[in-house]
Design a protein around this motif. Sequence first.
Motif, PDB file in Angstrom:
ATOM      1  N   GLY A  66       0.843  -1.226  -0.244  1.00  0.00           N
ATOM      2  CA  GLY A  66      -0.183   0.148  -0.113  1.00  0.00           C
ATOM      3  C   GLY A  66       0.807   1.025   0.063  1.00  0.00           C
ATOM      4  O   GLY A  66       0.318   2.243   0.457  1.00  0.00           O
ATOM      5  N   LEU A  67       1.832   0.994  -0.190  1.00  0.00           N
ATOM      6  CA  LEU A  67       2.916   2.303  -0.351  1.00  0.00           C
ATOM      7  C   LEU A  67       2.797   3.400  -1.405  1.00  0.00           C
ATOM      8  O   LEU A  67       3.509   4.377  -1.673  1.00  0.00           O
ATOM      9  N   ASP A  68       1.904   2.694  -2.567  1.00  0.00           N
ATOM     10  CA  ASP A  68       1.895   3.502  -3.795  1.00  0.00           C
ATOM     11  C   ASP A  68       0.478   4.534  -3.523  1.00  0.00           C
ATOM     12  O   ASP A  68       0.464   5.406  -4.530  1.00  0.00           O
ATOM     13  N   ARG A  69       0.039   4.342  -2.617  1.00  0.00           N
ATOM     14  CA  ARG A  69      -1.165   5.575  -2.321  1.00  0.00           C
ATOM     15  C   ARG A  69      -0.756   6.362  -1.545  1.00  0.00           C
ATOM     16  O   ARG A  69       0.470   6.816  -1.162  1.00  0.00           O
ATOM     17  N   SER A  70      -1.490   7.694  -1.577  1.00  0.00           N
ATOM     18  CA  SER A  70      -0.939   8.695  -0.804  1.00  0.00           C
ATOM     19  C   SER A  70      -1.040   8.576   0.694  1.00  0.00           C
ATOM     20  O   SER A  70      -1.632   7.704   1.090  1.00  0.00           O
ATOM     21  N   LYS A  71      -0.297   9.614   1.292  1.00  0.00           N
ATOM     22  CA  LYS A  71      -0.046   9.344   2.740  1.00  0.00           C
ATOM     23  C   LYS A  71      -1.391   9.431   3.522  1.00  0.00           C
ATOM     24  O   LYS A  71      -1.567   8.746   4.387  1.00  0.00           O
ATOM     25  N   PRO A  72      -2.255  10.521   3.203  1.00  0.00           N
ATOM     26  CA  PRO A  72      -3.435  10.491   3.899  1.00  0.00           C
ATOM     27  C   PRO A  72      -4.303   9.264   4.045  1.00  0.00           C
ATOM     28  O   PRO A  72      -4.873   8.640   4.847  1.00  0.00           O
ATOM     29  N   MET A  73      -4.482   8.836   2.590  1.00  0.00           N
ATOM     30  CA  MET A  73      -4.962   7.353   2.293  1.00  0.00           C
ATOM     31  C   MET A  73      -4.115   6.238   3.146  1.00  0.00           C
ATOM     32  O   MET A  73      -4.814   5.248   3.885  1.00  0.00           O
ATOM     33  N   GLN A  74      -2.954   6.267   3.188  1.00  0.00           N
ATOM     34  CA  GLN A  74      -2.154   5.170   3.866  1.00  0.00           C
ATOM     35  C   GLN A  74      -2.670   5.477   5.354  1.00  0.00           C
ATOM     36  O   GLN A  74      -2.564   4.030   6.046  1.00  0.00           O
ATOM     37  N   PHE A  75      -2.737   6.547   5.638  1.00  0.00           N
ATOM     38  CA  PHE A  75      -2.982   6.522   7.390  1.00  0.00           C
ATOM     39  C   PHE A  75      -4.375   6.100   7.538  1.00  0.00           C
ATOM     40  O   PHE A  75      -4.512   5.696   8.786  1.00  0.00           O
ATOM     41  N   VAL A  76      -5.449   6.506   6.865  1.00  0.00           N
ATOM     42  CA  VAL A  76      -6.942   6.120   7.023  1.00  0.00           C
ATOM     43  C   VAL A  76      -6.992   4.535   7.101  1.00  0.00           C
ATOM     44  O   VAL A  76      -7.439   3.867   7.947  1.00  0.00           O
ATOM     45  N   LEU A  77      -6.154   3.941   6.038  1.00  0.00           N
ATOM     46  CA  LEU A  77      -6.084   2.516   6.159  1.00  0.00           C
ATOM     47  C   LEU A  77      -5.314   1.635   7.316  1.00  0.00           C
ATOM     48  O   LEU A  77      -5.804   0.768   7.703  1.00  0.00           O
ATOM     49  N   TYR A  78      -4.334   2.489   7.612  1.00  0.00           N
ATOM     50  CA  TYR A  78      -3.583   1.993   8.719  1.00  0.00           C
ATOM     51  C   TYR A  78      -4.328   2.080  10.085  1.00  0.00           C
ATOM     52  O   TYR A  78      -4.561   1.045  10.793  1.00  0.00           O
ATOM     53  N   VAL A  79      -5.083   3.010  10.283  1.00  0.00           N
ATOM     54  CA  VAL A  79      -6.100   3.477  11.331  1.00  0.00           C
ATOM     55  C   VAL A  79      -7.097   2.319  11.308  1.00  0.00           C
ATOM     56  O   VAL A  79      -7.672   1.636  12.288  1.00  0.00           O
TER      57      VAL A  79
END
Length: 351
Positions: free
Chosen positions: A56-69
């Motif tokens: 999931g490192l190809d996504r934007s940082k905000p989206m990475q954070f949402v998915l991580y949460v």
Amino acid sequence: MLGYAIKKLLYGLLVMAGVVLVVFILFNILPGDPARMTMGQRADVQSLEAVRKEFGLDRSKPMQFVLYVNDLSPLSVLDNDSISQKKYHYVKLLDFKDKALVLKQPYLRSSYQTKRDVTAILSETVPNTFILALTAMIFATIIGVFLGVLSAVYKDSWIDKSANAFAILGISAPSFFAGIIIAWLFGFVLSNYTGLKMSGSLYSYDPFNGEILTLRNLWLPMITLGLRPLAIIVQLTRSAMLDVLAQDYIRTARAKGLGRNAIIYKHALKNAMNPVITAISGWFASLLAGSFFVEYIFGYNGLGRTTVTALEMSDFPVVMGSILFIAFVFVVINILVDILYTYIDPRVKLV
């Protein structure tokens, strides 16, 4: 009591949310490409892109954070792909078109290097670190309270001065420096007499018996890790005992003819334990974090050594999982200690 516990739990959740945000931001601005560290320096562009997409490192940082949460939260929204991959143990609550609201255990994701679940990695190393921290805290508490009481009872004597000098030395010496000196002195110079080694984990491998418990490898890291809290406990116990021994009810107990031991251990020590318990609770959680360098110095296989190794390899899910686990321990211990205060000292009111 229930309302107080719920209030503290909500505060704890806010703290954990802040930790998650800070940790995510911190490890997403650090240099290093996890995909490159995983595939090696000679990996082609297509392979690197495939690895980045997998994690999931190809996504934007905000989206990475949402998915991580979403992965961390017990109450999450999962799509059909995530459910079909069976990454989670979950209970489905609501069904949507292609998603579902589920109740699940927090998911710390997988290691970039080994592809194993971070939860599985931590479950192998946390018990070793917990044993090290617990034994270090027991060592520090028993010796520290004993020396603190002696120092207070024999104020201004050579016992008091020696205990204070030891406490100052223990506070002044950093753990990594003390670890190197202790490992060299007792594990190398005096190894023929102590029977201890400079490095070694709680479990060692025997070619005939397999994995065996090796308690002697626990002694040196335990003493190293326990030195600083021991020094703090000595000073806190001495200060609290001197304050309590000057109270009117202690003078009344002496006037009634109570024995010295009864006055010291039954009346004075119990009422002097509040600051000591605060130190013990705070230091126990700190020892889990402070074990990083100690474990690395002594080659002790625990949470600290695993985290340092993962950081060297840019294996951020393992590092982030370790930090979040330690933060969770801090929060839980603080809540339990606040509740414990009311049983130790009835003067403490729940707010």
